[in-house]
Design an enzyme around this catalytic site. Structure first.
Site, short mmCIF file in Angstrom:
data_model
loop_
_atom_site.label_atom_id
_atom_site.label_comp_id
_atom_site.label_asym_id
_atom_site.label_seq_id
_atom_site.Cartn_x
_atom_site.Cartn_y
_atom_site.Cartn_z
N ASP A 12 0.92 -1.14 0.06
CA ASP A 12 0.13 0.15 0.01
C ASP A 12 0.92 1.13 0.02
O ASP A 12 1.50 1.49 1.11
CB ASP A 12 -1.09 -0.14 1.33
CG ASP A 12 -1.82 1.26 1.10
OD1 ASP A 12 -2.11 1.83 0.37
OD2 ASP A 12 -2.28 1.54 2.33
N GLU A 74 -3.20 -2.18 -4.68
CA GLU A 74 -4.55 -1.81 -5.07
C GLU A 74 -4.69 -0.98 -6.18
O GLU A 74 -3.78 -0.01 -6.16
CB GLU A 74 -5.17 -1.34 -3.56
CG GLU A 74 -6.68 -1.71 -3.53
CD GLU A 74 -7.30 -1.17 -2.40
OE1 GLU A 74 -7.41 0.02 -2.11
OE2 GLU A 74 -7.31 -2.04 -1.42
N ASP A 148 -2.32 1.05 6.78
CA ASP A 148 -1.62 0.67 5.48
C ASP A 148 -0.96 -0.72 5.66
O ASP A 148 -0.97 -1.41 4.56
CB ASP A 148 -0.35 1.42 5.31
CG ASP A 148 -0.65 3.24 5.42
OD1 ASP A 148 -0.66 3.74 4.54
OD2 ASP A 148 -1.08 3.54 6.95
#
Lengths: 170, 170
Positions: A12, A74, A148
């Site tokens: 992330d 992502e 995160d």
């Protein structure tokens, strides 16, 4: 001899904090194991180029130590605040570069896909995602902070359970 | 022996096209010379991570060949289209990382500063910037296309003529 393993590095990215999570999934076994997870924090006082270099070095270190076979991130999008978008993009570019330099394929998932995979419900709340990440990986620590870390583990889990061609290669 | 030179690599980053321009400025001399300029184009068909790696390798090649002492980039911001912001950020992250890995400081200028420096007028039009870049560097080619090349040279010129602390170190 263990059956062939998939070792997934979920990331992330962010210039200030980059969460990471490495998990393993043995072939034919429907469970995953956490290998290592944490967060890379860089100081605002440092020049941006050096902060990106710190992220690069730490991710490199993880790759050299744990030999992930795949990287998962992502998909990001922002409705507002393009400054944040640029900043996340910068850290993301470093992660993707890192993977390409080591010939590790990168896979991308939407937040909906991640939630669907981890919680079973695409509109799950952040707390539900964190709860399920802890449950799936049998992590007992009260908190997986910052978020995160849980987000990085969640996208890694999402990728570990994909099979076939149900993903985007970036 | 030539007096101490400033060799500036200006970059206009993008995942599809990254413009670059290398210029030299001798100490105490108020002119600059173009050393090399061009554009790195990556194919949409390639995975993003590999496109970023191509950009990284070409910029690295330029650094190894021309030994820039400084890197200059334009500050970016977007009012809309955060997708573009993320994409530019990714390429920008790679450039900044590249510079940090080679211990080259990076300087950032706003579009206003670049136009002010190159044209003498902060709200100059793109055509005026291109015209002045060609004039300053004595480039005869009819067109400096794509614009990314002129933009990269413009920010390099802007930095070459800065003195003192009138800039942002990123």
């Amino acid at each position: 001899m263990a059956s062939q393993e998939k070792i997934v590095l979920g990331v992330d990215p962010g210039t200030a904090t980059t969460g990471y999570g490495i998990i393993a999934k043995k072939k034919g076994i429907e469970t995953v194991q956490a290998i290592e997870y944490g967060v890379i924090v860089t100081q605002k006082e440092f020049p941006l180029s050096e902060r990106l270099y710190i992220i690069y070095q730490k991710i490199n270190h993880l790759i050299e130590n744990y030999h992930p076979t795949e990287v998962a991130v992502e998909e990001i999008f922002f409705n507002k605040n393009s400054k944040t978008a640029i900043s996340v993009g910068e850290a993301r570019g470093v992660i993707l570069l890192n993977a390409a330099m080591q010939s590790i394929p990168v896979f991308e998932y939407t937040p909906l896909q991640v939630k669907q995979s981890v919680v079973g419900y695409g509109r799950a709340k952040k707390e539900q995602v964190i709860y399920m990440v802890k449950t799936i990986l049998n992590i007992n620590e009260k908190k997986l902070t910052p978020d995160d870390v849980a987000d990085a583990l969640a996208v890694a889990i999402c990728h570990a359970f994909q099979s076939g061609t149900n993903y985007t290669y970036v």
